[in-house]
Each structure stands twice: as C-alpha cells, then as structure tokens.
Scaffold this motif. Structure first.
Motif, short mmCIF file in Angstrom:
data_model
loop_
_atom_site.label_atom_id
_atom_site.label_comp_id
_atom_site.label_asym_id
_atom_site.label_seq_id
_atom_site.Cartn_x
_atom_site.Cartn_y
_atom_site.Cartn_z
N ALA A 170 44.61 28.07 32.86
CA ALA A 170 43.49 28.90 32.40
C ALA A 170 43.37 28.70 30.90
N GLU A 189 45.92 29.60 27.74
CA GLU A 189 46.73 30.80 27.90
C GLU A 189 48.22 30.41 27.84
N SER A 241 50.10 28.96 30.93
CA SER A 241 49.55 27.66 31.32
C SER A 241 50.11 26.57 30.40
N VAL A 294 40.75 26.15 35.17
CA VAL A 294 39.98 26.95 36.14
C VAL A 294 38.81 27.69 35.46
N LEU A 295 38.89 27.84 34.14
CA LEU A 295 37.78 28.50 33.45
C LEU A 295 36.56 27.59 33.43
N ALA A 330 36.07 26.21 38.24
CA ALA A 330 36.54 27.18 39.23
C ALA A 330 36.44 26.60 40.64
N ALA A 361 39.50 25.03 41.84
CA ALA A 361 40.51 26.03 42.16
C ALA A 361 40.27 26.58 43.57
N TYR A 362 39.01 26.94 43.87
CA TYR A 362 38.70 27.46 45.20
C TYR A 362 39.04 26.42 46.26
N VAL A 394 46.23 31.72 41.33
CA VAL A 394 46.73 32.12 40.02
C VAL A 394 46.92 30.88 39.16
N THR A 395 46.97 31.09 37.85
CA THR A 395 47.41 30.01 36.97
C THR A 395 48.65 30.49 36.25
N LEU A 409 55.09 32.89 44.56
CA LEU A 409 53.96 33.58 43.94
C LEU A 409 54.41 34.97 43.45
N GLU A 455 54.91 35.23 34.72
CA GLU A 455 54.67 33.83 34.42
C GLU A 455 53.27 33.40 34.82
N VAL A 456 52.45 34.39 35.18
CA VAL A 456 51.08 34.10 35.59
C VAL A 456 50.17 34.55 34.46
N ASP A 457 49.14 33.74 34.13
CA ASP A 457 48.25 34.23 33.08
C ASP A 457 46.81 34.44 33.51
N ALA A 458 46.46 34.00 34.73
CA ALA A 458 45.13 34.33 35.23
C ALA A 458 45.15 34.41 36.74
N ILE A 459 44.30 35.26 37.29
CA ILE A 459 44.14 35.35 38.73
C ILE A 459 42.73 34.87 39.05
N VAL A 460 42.67 33.92 39.99
CA VAL A 460 41.38 33.33 40.32
C VAL A 460 40.81 34.08 41.51
N ILE A 496 37.42 35.14 37.19
CA ILE A 496 38.80 34.83 36.83
C ILE A 496 39.29 35.93 35.89
N PHE A 535 42.14 37.58 33.51
CA PHE A 535 43.32 37.25 32.72
C PHE A 535 44.41 38.29 32.92
N ARG A 595 47.49 39.65 30.99
CA ARG A 595 48.21 39.56 29.70
C ARG A 595 49.18 40.70 29.54
#
Ligand SMILES: Nc1ncnc2c1ncn2[C@@H]1O[C@H](COP(=O)(O)OP(=O)(O)OP(=O)(O)O)[C@@H](O)[C@H]1O
Ligand SMILES: [Mg+2]
Lengths: 112, 280
Positions: free
Chosen positions: A31, A34, A37, A63-64, A67, A70-71, A77-78, B21, B29-34, B39, B41, B43
């Motif tokens: 992402a 971040e 990432s 993914v930004l 996307a 990603a789908y 998640v990233t 996961l 350790e995750v920074d974004a959820i798709v 999306i 973030f 944080r």
C-alpha cells in the motif's frame, strides 16, 4: 528503488516478462510506501539476495494504484506476497521479518 | 520429522493461511485492508507508539518540572534565609542601637523605634516560616517518619481533627527526593482533608513492604467523586500522582460517601534507597 549489481530484477506490475525456468517469481502487494509494506519489500529482497541471488523477480503491486489486481488475487491486506513460480503458489502475510520462517514457507530452506 | 521439515511447517503455519493472516494482524504487520470498495489504512501500531512516546515525554516533563520546582524552592529558601534574614537581623540590631542612643529630648522617637523593631521581629518570624515551608529542613534533621509525625500533630492543632500516624520505618533514612515527594504528598493530602473532607478522623501511615514504600492518608469524611479525582482541574491531585509516578510508583484515590477517602502512594523501594538503619 535501487538495484544492486544487476542481480535483482524488480519488475513493475502489469509488465509482462517471461522468466527463466529456474526463476522464483513473487507478487508483492503493498500500500504505497506504508511502513509495513516497505519492510516487507526490504526483507524479501534481502532473503532472496542471500539465497536465490540472480534467480528471482519481484513484481510489486501497489493496491492504491491497482486495486483490481488485488481483487483478482484475493489480496485482502498489505503487505501480502505471493510466490507464483515455481508452483504450487504460496501466499504470505506480514513484514516477513523472520527469515527462517519465510525460507521454510517458500520452500527455500537449503536452496542456496 | 527432520529439523528442516519442522522449520518448514512452522514457516507455513505462522505466515500463510488464516493463521498467518491472524498473526500479521495481531502483530501489527499489516498496513492496509483491501475492501471490496475501498482500501483502509491500518496505523494502529504507529498511533499507539506515538501515544506512548508522547505520554513518556509528558511524564519526563512533569518530573523535570517538579524537580526544578523543588530545587527552586530550596534556592529561594536559601536566598531568603541568607540574604533577607541577615538584612532583617542587622536592621533589628540597628534599631536597638538607635533606641540606646536616643537623647532624652528625642523621647517620642523611642515609641516609633519600638514599633519598627516589633515589625522587624515579626518579619524575621515570617521569613523563618516561609523558609521552613519552602525547604522542609526538618526532613534532613528528623528524617521522614518523625517529620510526618510532627506534620500529623500540627494538623491536629490547626484543623482540630485527630490525626494518627503509623510507621514501621522508624530510624530509617530515605533518599532526599523520595522523602521530599512523600512529605509533599502528605502535606497536600492533609490540606485537602482540612479543606474539603469534613472528616472527624485522619490516619497517616508510612509502611515499608517487601517491594514498596507505601504511604496512605485515610479520612472518614464525605469522599471525592470519581469525576473530581480524574478532573484535569484537580491540580493538587495531579501533582500528587505525578510526584509518585516520577519515582516509578503508583497512586490511587479510593473514595466513597460512607467510607471517606483513602489515598495510597506506592513507591518501589529501589527508588527510595532506605538507609542502613532499617537493614533489619
Ligand atoms: N480528602 C478529601 N475529601 C473530600 N474531597 C476531597 C478530598 N481531597 C480532595 N477533594 C476534592 O477534590 C478536589 C480536587 O482536589 P485538589 O487537591 O486537586 O484541588 P484543591 O484542593 O481544590 O486545590 P489545590 O490543592 O490545588 O489548592 C477538591 O476541590 C475537593 O473537592
Ligand atoms: Mg488540594
């Protein structure tokens, strides 16, 4: 992104490359820049350079910006990294901070 | 299973699939959820770290302010005592000399000199009181336990409320910053009891436990509401808490309408450095 000694090829998402048969191919979903990432990319590169130098490709997918990719890969998640070759594919989550675990998961233990 | 196989299993278990996961989420350790549409973030860890570090900065700042305040007080007390006290004393001596040398013809001056001398005497007394208030010299001379005991007695005299004192540290010497902190906490607590509690009994205790020095002030007054205890405006309470926290301790106020108020400050013994007198 810097490249050291030309050993590493980091392809951008969407660019179609045909890897050599013994090449490990990774899709790394990030992402933007971040922190987690960025950590995942750094760790993956370090592990690959140490164990399969010159025999890997990392395709980063932001993914930004993409996307859809990603789908398509069911990435939720990233950071997520998918080893797409050699098969069977493996999907890992997180920053890949423990090299031993990553090596085991990627079937790279002893692959030097 | 070979050692390599074991490592393999562990790698797979902890990084892949649902467990992988879950672990990544749990360890931040995750920074974004798709999501399907957007999306998001994540944080949390960063925010937590920032919160923690600003909290630590605030603590350090308060501790610093308190210690600056204490050393300022000592400096002012010394100035007052040495400079002002001396000056007043020589003024007093000068007035006495004048009184002795007044000629019979200047008799009316004597009354004036006498009044000035009385004023000077009372100034000297107030300087002395202020010095004592600023720099609890008694702490150095008597030690913490005896000073608290005499505070309790003074409190009884001024507030008219019986005030007991218990300790198991008699004869012990404490690190000065810890002693000053405890002394000020008890002072502030007793002032609160006198001003707010409408109590008919107070007990102060200074007890050495296995790991902590525990200071309690208990009254049987009207109690304090949780809201007032936690209020940003309760500067007296905040000050007591910060003094305790600055010494690595914990501070609690327990209160109810029927049971009055119990103040407890626990300071780790390691931060209090009790002198050899209590080695027993
Ligand atoms: N022992 C007590 N019994 C009942 N109420 C109390 C007691 N101690 C404190 N309080 C209440 O809590 C409030 C906050 O106390 P705090 O010591 O912080 O402030 P203060 O005594 O009003 O002012 P300051 O201590 O700054 O001169 C008081 O105003 C009082 O209403
Ligand atoms: Mg108060």
């Amino acid at each position: 992104m810097t490249t050291r000694g030309g050993k590493r090829r980091i392809a951008q998402a969407g660019r179609d490359t045909t890897p050599a048969p013994d090449t490990y191919v990774f899709q790394l979903f990030v992402a933007g820049d971040e922190p987690n990432s960025a950590l995942a990319l750094g760790n993956l590169v370090r592990i690959c350079d140490a164990h399969i130098a010159g025999r890997y490709e990392i395709h980063t997918v932001d993914v930004l910006k993409n996307a859809d990719a990603a789908y398509k890969h069911n990435v939720i998640v990233t950071p997520t990294v998918i080893l797409t070759r050699p098969l069977p594919s493996v999907t890992l989550f997180g920053t890949l901070r423990d090299p031993a675990q990553v090596l085991a998961a990627l079937r790279l233990t002893g692959a030097r | 299973m070979s050692p390599q196989g074991t490592a393999h299993r562990e790698g797979i278990d902890s990084l892949t699939g649902a467990a992988g996961l879950a672990r990544a989420l749990r360890t931040h350790e995750v920074d974004a959820i798709v999501g399907v549409r957007d999306i998001m973030f994540v944080r949390l860890k960063q925010a937590e770290d920032e919160l923690e570090s600003s909290r630590n900065q605030l603590r350090a700042l308060t501790a610093h302010l308190l210690s600056v305040r204490d050393s300022e007080r000592v400096a002012i007390a010394r100035e007052l005592h040495d400079e002002f006290g001396q000056a007043l004393t020589s003024l007093q001596l000068g007035l006495a000399w004048l009184a002795r040398n007044v000629k019979p013809a200047q008799k009316p001056l004597l009354t004036k000199i006498g009044a000035l001398s009385d004023a000077t005497t009372s100034l000297i007394r107030s300087v002395k009181n202020i010095t004592v208030e600023l720099r609890p010299g008694a702490l150095d001379e008597l030690g913490l336990a005896k000073t608290l005991k005499s505070s309790a007695r003074e409190f009884e005299g001024s507030a008219g409320i019986p005030c007991g004192f218990r300790t198991n540290t008699a004869g012990a010497t404490f690190d000065r910053p810890a002693a000053v902190a405890v002394y000020r906490i008890v002072q502030a607590a007793l002032t609160n009891v006198a001003r707010h509690a409408r109590a008919s009994n107070v007990t102060v205790a200074l007890m050495k436990r296995t790991y902590d020095l525990v200071v309690t002030v208990r009254d049987d007054g009207k109690g304090i509401s949780r809201k007032l205890i936690d209020s940003q405006n309760s500067l007296g309470i905040i000050g007591m808490r910060e003094r305790t926290v600055a010494l690595g301790g914990t501070f609690t106020l327990a209160s109810s309408r029927s049971n009055g108020t119990l103040l407890t400050a626990r300071i780790p013994l390691s931060r209090v450095v009790i002198g050899p007198a209590t080695a027993a």
